[in-house]
Design an enzyme around this catalytic site. Structure first.
Site, short mmCIF file in Angstrom:
data_model
loop_
_atom_site.label_atom_id
_atom_site.label_comp_id
_atom_site.label_asym_id
_atom_site.label_seq_id
_atom_site.Cartn_x
_atom_site.Cartn_y
_atom_site.Cartn_z
N ASP A 200 0.85 -1.19 0.00
CA ASP A 200 0.00 0.00 0.00
C ASP A 200 0.89 1.24 0.00
O ASP A 200 2.11 1.16 0.23
CB ASP A 200 -0.89 -0.06 1.24
CG ASP A 200 -1.83 1.12 1.36
OD1 ASP A 200 -2.33 1.60 0.33
OD2 ASP A 200 -2.04 1.58 2.50
N ASP B 98 -2.11 -0.63 5.87
CA ASP B 98 -2.40 -0.06 7.19
C ASP B 98 -3.88 0.11 7.48
O ASP B 98 -4.25 0.42 8.62
CB ASP B 98 -1.75 1.32 7.31
CG ASP B 98 -2.47 2.37 6.46
OD1 ASP B 98 -2.59 2.15 5.23
OD2 ASP B 98 -2.92 3.38 7.02
N ASP C 219 -0.27 5.17 1.06
CA ASP C 219 -0.51 6.05 2.22
C ASP C 219 -0.57 5.24 3.51
O ASP C 219 -1.28 4.24 3.60
CB ASP C 219 -1.82 6.81 2.04
CG ASP C 219 -1.77 7.80 0.89
OD1 ASP C 219 -1.52 8.98 1.14
OD2 ASP C 219 -1.98 7.37 -0.26
#
Length: 249
Positions: free
Chosen positions: A27, A204, A29
């Protein structure tokens, strides 16, 4: 199955590589970079693109970014010619490291969705509207008390237009039904360069759970970045800085 216990750090990445071919799905961000108040306020190191390309070469091309951002938006920060496989809009857009499209080109969402969402964002101070080629998002980090209202508005809007909702850290999005990070992992794992390797997904947020589950289907696992109570990830790292250290970026 979701777990709530404190997770350990993953084994050293070099140890995993030495055990056999590994694929990384990462991922953006909150995983490679720190989250900012708005999507365009992020800070990206000028070395990140080159470091990711170096890591991809070390893995013989088995590295793919899998982001909620559109591919065009990622190109603003990583460069349009980065030699890296990547998937944008939660896996809906996919290209190989050579820049060639993988799979069918998705259809854009209706202009009416964009107009209604933009108008809703303009009606509340602190809301931020993010337009994507194949989706639309409301960010409410600047107006956290309006999170429930944003969820309800986007949920109703998506239902009217046959879209589905993706939620994350102070963001709610309307995206096409096929937008799924797990689907991106499965598609990449069918490509010759990734096939037969051990997939590891780093993310996240809630939307990354689809990626963890897909990695598990191929015998791999997920690594959650930060502290999330419910996750099917096997390991955790605290911050993007720890991700960089683990990957030696």
């Amino acid at each position: 199955m979701l777990g709530t216990a404190t997770l350990e750090m993953p084994p050293p990445f070099a140890l995993l590589r030495n055990a056999g071919p590994v694929s990384l799905f990462v991922d953006f961000d909150g995983t490679l970079i720190d989250i900012a108040p708005t999507p365009d306020a992020i800070t990206v190191s000028p070395d990140l693109s080159g470091n990711l390309e170096r890591l991809s070469r070390m893995l013989d091309g088995r590295l793919a970014l899998v982001s909620g951002r559109s591919l065009d938006n990622l190109a603003r920060y990583l460069g349009p010619d980065i030699a890296l496989a990547r998937a944008g809009t939660h896996g809906l857009e996919r290209v190989g490291a050579d820049g060639l499209q993988l799979g069918d080109r998705p259809a854009p969402i209706a202009d009416a969705v964009r107009v209604e969402m933009e108008q809703f964002a303009a009606s509340v101070a602190g809301l931020h509207y993010e337009s994507k080629p194949y989706g639309a998002a409301l960010h409410y980090r600047g107006a956290p008390d309006h999170g429930a209202a944003c969820d309800a508005f986007v949920g109703a809007l998506a239902a009217r237009h046959g879209l589905k909702v993706k939620t994350g850290k102070c963001v709610v999005e309307a995206v096409p039904q096929k937008a799924d990070k797990g689907a991106a992992v499965r598609a990449f794992m069918q490509e010759p360069v990734f096939r037969g390797s051990l997939p590891i997904f780093l993310g996240d947020d809630v939307t990354d759970e689809d990626g963890y589950r897909a990695a598990m289907e191929f015998g791999g696992f997920g690594i959650v970045v930060g502290r999330r109570r419910d996750t099917c990830a096997a390991y955790s790292l605290e911050t993007p800085a720890e991700v960089h250290a683990w990957l030696n970026l």
